[in-house]
Design an enzyme around this catalytic site. Structure first.
Site, PDB file in Angstrom:
ATOM      1  N   GLU A 292       0.830  -1.218   0.000  1.00  0.00           N
ATOM      2  CA  GLU A 292       0.000   0.000   0.000  1.00  0.00           C
ATOM      3  C   GLU A 292       0.860   1.261   0.000  1.00  0.00           C
ATOM      4  O   GLU A 292       0.526   2.264  -0.642  1.00  0.00           O
ATOM      5  CB  GLU A 292      -0.915  -0.001   1.235  1.00  0.00           C
ATOM      6  CG  GLU A 292      -1.839   1.194   1.339  1.00  0.00           C
ATOM      7  CD  GLU A 292      -2.803   1.283   0.159  1.00  0.00           C
ATOM      8  OE1 GLU A 292      -3.690   0.429   0.073  1.00  0.00           O
ATOM      9  OE2 GLU A 292      -2.663   2.209  -0.669  1.00  0.00           O
TER      10      GLU A 292
ATOM     11  N   VAL B  85       2.789   3.441  -3.370  1.00  0.00           N
ATOM     12  CA  VAL B  85       2.250   4.472  -4.267  1.00  0.00           C
ATOM     13  C   VAL B  85       1.540   5.532  -3.446  1.00  0.00           C
ATOM     14  O   VAL B  85       0.633   5.224  -2.665  1.00  0.00           O
ATOM     15  CB  VAL B  85       1.258   3.869  -5.293  1.00  0.00           C
ATOM     16  CG1 VAL B  85       0.742   4.965  -6.226  1.00  0.00           C
ATOM     17  CG2 VAL B  85       1.914   2.758  -6.092  1.00  0.00           C
TER      18      VAL B  85
ATOM     19  N   GLY C  29      13.048  19.374   2.880  1.00  0.00           N
ATOM     20  CA  GLY C  29      13.162  17.930   3.120  1.00  0.00           C
ATOM     21  C   GLY C  29      12.266  17.099   2.220  1.00  0.00           C
ATOM     22  O   GLY C  29      12.091  15.914   2.462  1.00  0.00           O
TER      23      GLY C  29
ATOM     24  N   GLU D  91      14.998  14.192  -2.405  1.00  0.00           N
ATOM     25  CA  GLU D  91      16.104  13.351  -1.961  1.00  0.00           C
ATOM     26  C   GLU D  91      17.408  14.157  -2.090  1.00  0.00           C
ATOM     27  O   GLU D  91      17.461  15.138  -2.824  1.00  0.00           O
ATOM     28  CB  GLU D  91      16.226  12.117  -2.880  1.00  0.00           C
ATOM     29  CG  GLU D  91      14.930  11.380  -3.111  1.00  0.00           C
ATOM     30  CD  GLU D  91      14.441  10.627  -1.887  1.00  0.00           C
ATOM     31  OE1 GLU D  91      15.287  10.128  -1.131  1.00  0.00           O
ATOM     32  OE2 GLU D  91      13.230  10.576  -1.681  1.00  0.00           O
TER      33      GLU D  91
ATOM     34  N   LYS E 235       5.535   4.171  -9.835  1.00  0.00           N
ATOM     35  CA  LYS E 235       4.192   4.198  -9.239  1.00  0.00           C
ATOM     36  C   LYS E 235       3.118   4.002 -10.319  1.00  0.00           C
ATOM     37  O   LYS E 235       2.102   3.327 -10.098  1.00  0.00           O
ATOM     38  CB  LYS E 235       3.991   5.528  -8.500  1.00  0.00           C
ATOM     39  CG  LYS E 235       4.928   5.654  -7.288  1.00  0.00           C
ATOM     40  CD  LYS E 235       4.997   7.083  -6.765  1.00  0.00           C
ATOM     41  CE  LYS E 235       5.886   7.195  -5.542  1.00  0.00           C
ATOM     42  NZ  LYS E 235       6.170   8.590  -5.156  1.00  0.00           N
TER      43      LYS E 235
HETATM   44  N1  HSE Z   1      10.423  11.192  -3.227  1.00  0.00           N
HETATM   45  C1  HSE Z   1       9.033  10.886  -3.263  1.00  0.00           C
HETATM   46  C2  HSE Z   1       8.228  12.179  -3.515  1.00  0.00           C
HETATM   47  C3  HSE Z   1       8.534  10.306  -1.949  1.00  0.00           C
HETATM   48  O1  HSE Z   1       8.793  13.277  -3.553  1.00  0.00           O
HETATM   49  O2  HSE Z   1       7.019  12.058  -3.691  1.00  0.00           O
HETATM   50  C4  HSE Z   1       8.467   8.812  -1.943  1.00  0.00           C
HETATM   51  O3  HSE Z   1       7.523   8.306  -2.824  1.00  0.00           O
END
Ligand code: HSE
Ligand code: NAP
Length: 425
Positions: free
Chosen positions: A128, A131, A186, A189, A204
């Site tokens: 779950e 996505v 934050g 990444e 996704k």
């Molecule tokens: N790095 C992803 C985002 C979070 O910015 O949505 C994890 O799915």
């Protein structure tokens, strides 16, 4: 009691540990039995963790969790399509453990074979959290919409990209400035390439397509484009056309074939997806009986994502077992269509051209030769330097549009690569 073993105690793993501890009583009531963490595995045991784990065993090799006595469920929260995550998934499902993960790269790449392993061994594979973080989209598609024939799924599936696009649009920030802000908050990444180049959204999208259409998840057939090349000017022109630019993952079934694409698109402001701002995610699903359904919420972050992981664990504790993709793994089909064969749609093209006679005539001749009809054209400023020209087209095939754009980019009077975006209807 349901015993669990967790591999990975980062943002999501420590969120899961906190949630299981903070809500232990409530979860025990709802699950019908207590849920207890038996063991964890991380890379660096000395790192400070944002959770307390009294009496929990720390195990060096995450693969050992697959054979841990007393663990009924292995929860993988390390990440990565290969290596430790894939090995742990295969080992767990072949050693009598249910397997729960938030890892979209793993499920988008190996989901079909893992689903078959789970079914062969009468175990549950659940994802779950893979996505849209805290949005319960997997259960909605697999269970609540189980009676519907779904024709299309569209999603804003990456919070980092949606934040960047919203800031470029509302504050006129450049892409680099908006990315820096997303990093400071934050959302992005440390190496945000998977977010901004569209790969996270592609993973996704492949999972949603598999659930919607009973197809094997397949990222290789997705045409993927990220948001790096967009400028505030593109977003302003979109605004003049009463649209917003959003990074979309789209999966659609047409004539029994599955079209999947990921890329920035113009979304008319009248559509609900255009209203989704900041770091939020949203998924729009069209079912033949349910109609259009939009789910919106927090798509990232330790706590929302932990909420989804724990819901999968509670289902297992309750004895709710369902095929991972809604149909048995052996029935998953290969329906994917190459990007060039996708259905025709309208396009937005923004060019930067030298302001001199004949430029627009050269461009329109290229479009005419590809049988692409111009719907509207905007060119305002007069300048000794380059000026922007913006066009929208009537419906055109992806293949013809790609060829025309390549020819236009080669014209000497076109001073930077064109920005080409589909227009969502
Ligand atoms: N790095 C992803 C985002 C979070 O910015 O949505 C994890 O799915
Ligand atoms: P993270 O903060 O980087 O944490 C990863 C954890 O895995 C760390 O605790 C790390 O150990 C551990 N780990 C990595 N490799 C390992 C190995 N070989 N052996 C043992 N432990 C290992 O990542 P995250 O953000 O929590 O994401 C985890 C998963 O959830 C990923 O699949 C991600 O795509 C998915 N997800 C994340 C979000 C989100 O918002 N963060 C949302 C949805 C889905 P150390 O702590 O010792 O380094």
């Amino acid at each position: 009691m349901l015993g669990i073993a967790i591999a990975g105690l980062g943002n999501v793993g420590s969120g899961v540990a906190r949630l299981l501890s903070n809500q232990a009583e409530l979860i025990a009531q709802r699950a019908g039995r207590p849920v207890t963490i038996k063991a964890v595995s991380v890379r660096n045991k000395k790192k400070r963790r944002d959770c307390e784990l009294p009496g929990v065993e720390w195990i060096d090799d995450p693969r050992a969790l697959a054979k841990l006595p007393g663990a009924d469920v292995v929860v993988e929260l390390m990440g990565g399509a290969e290596g430790a995550a894939r090995e742990l998934a295969e080992l767990a499902l072949n050693n009598g453990k249910h397997f729960v993960t938030a890892n979209k790269a793993l499920i988008a790449t190996h989901g079909a074979s893992l689903a078959r392993a789970a079914e062969k061994n009468k175990l549950q594979l659940s994802f779950e959290a893979a996505v849209a973080g805290g949005i319960p989209v997997i259960k909605t598609m697999r269970e609540a919409l189980a009676g519907n024939d779904v024709t299309v799924v569209r999603g804003i599936l990456n919070g980092t990209c949606n934040y960047i696009l919203t800031r470029m649009e509302l504050a006129g920030l450049s892409f680099d400035e908006a990315l820096r802000e997303a990093q400071e908050k934050g959302y992005a990444e440390a190496d945000p390439a998977a977010d901004i180049d569209g790969h996270d959204t592609a993973h996704k999208t492949a999972i949603l397509a598999a659930l919607a259409f009973g197809a094997e998840p397949d990222v290789k057939t997705i045409a993927i484009e990220g948001i790096r090349r967009l400028t505030p000017r593109d977003l302003q022109f979109a605004d003049e056309l009463s649209c917003r630019v959003r990074l979309l993952g789209v999966a659609r079934l047409a004539d029994g074939k599955l079209e999947q694409r990921v890329g920035p698109a113009l979304v008319p402001k009248s559509l609900p997806l255009a209203q989704v701002a900041g770091a939020l995610n949203a998924v729009l699903i069209r079912g033949d009986f349910a109609g259009d359904l939009m789910l919106q919420g927090l798509g990232a972050g330790g706590e929302p994502t932990a909420s989804s992981v724990v819901s999968d664990i509670i289902d297992i504790a309750r004895g709710i077992f369902v095929p991972a993709f809604g149909v048995p793994g052996s029935k998953l089909k290969k329906l994917h269509l190459a990007a060039e064969a996708h259905a025709a749609q309208r396009y937005f093209m923004r060019l930067l051209v030298a302001d001199q006679p004949g430029v627009v005539a050269d461009i329109s001749a290229i479009l005419r030769d590809e049988h692409i009809s111009i719907e509207s054209l905007i060119q305002r400023a007069r300048s000794t330097e380059s000026v922007p020209v913006v066009m929208t087209t009537h419906e055109a095939s992806a293949d013809a549009m790609k060829r025309a754009t390549a020819k236009i980019a080669r014209l000497k009077t076109v001073t930077e690569p064109p920005c080409l975006l589909p227009i969502e209807e």
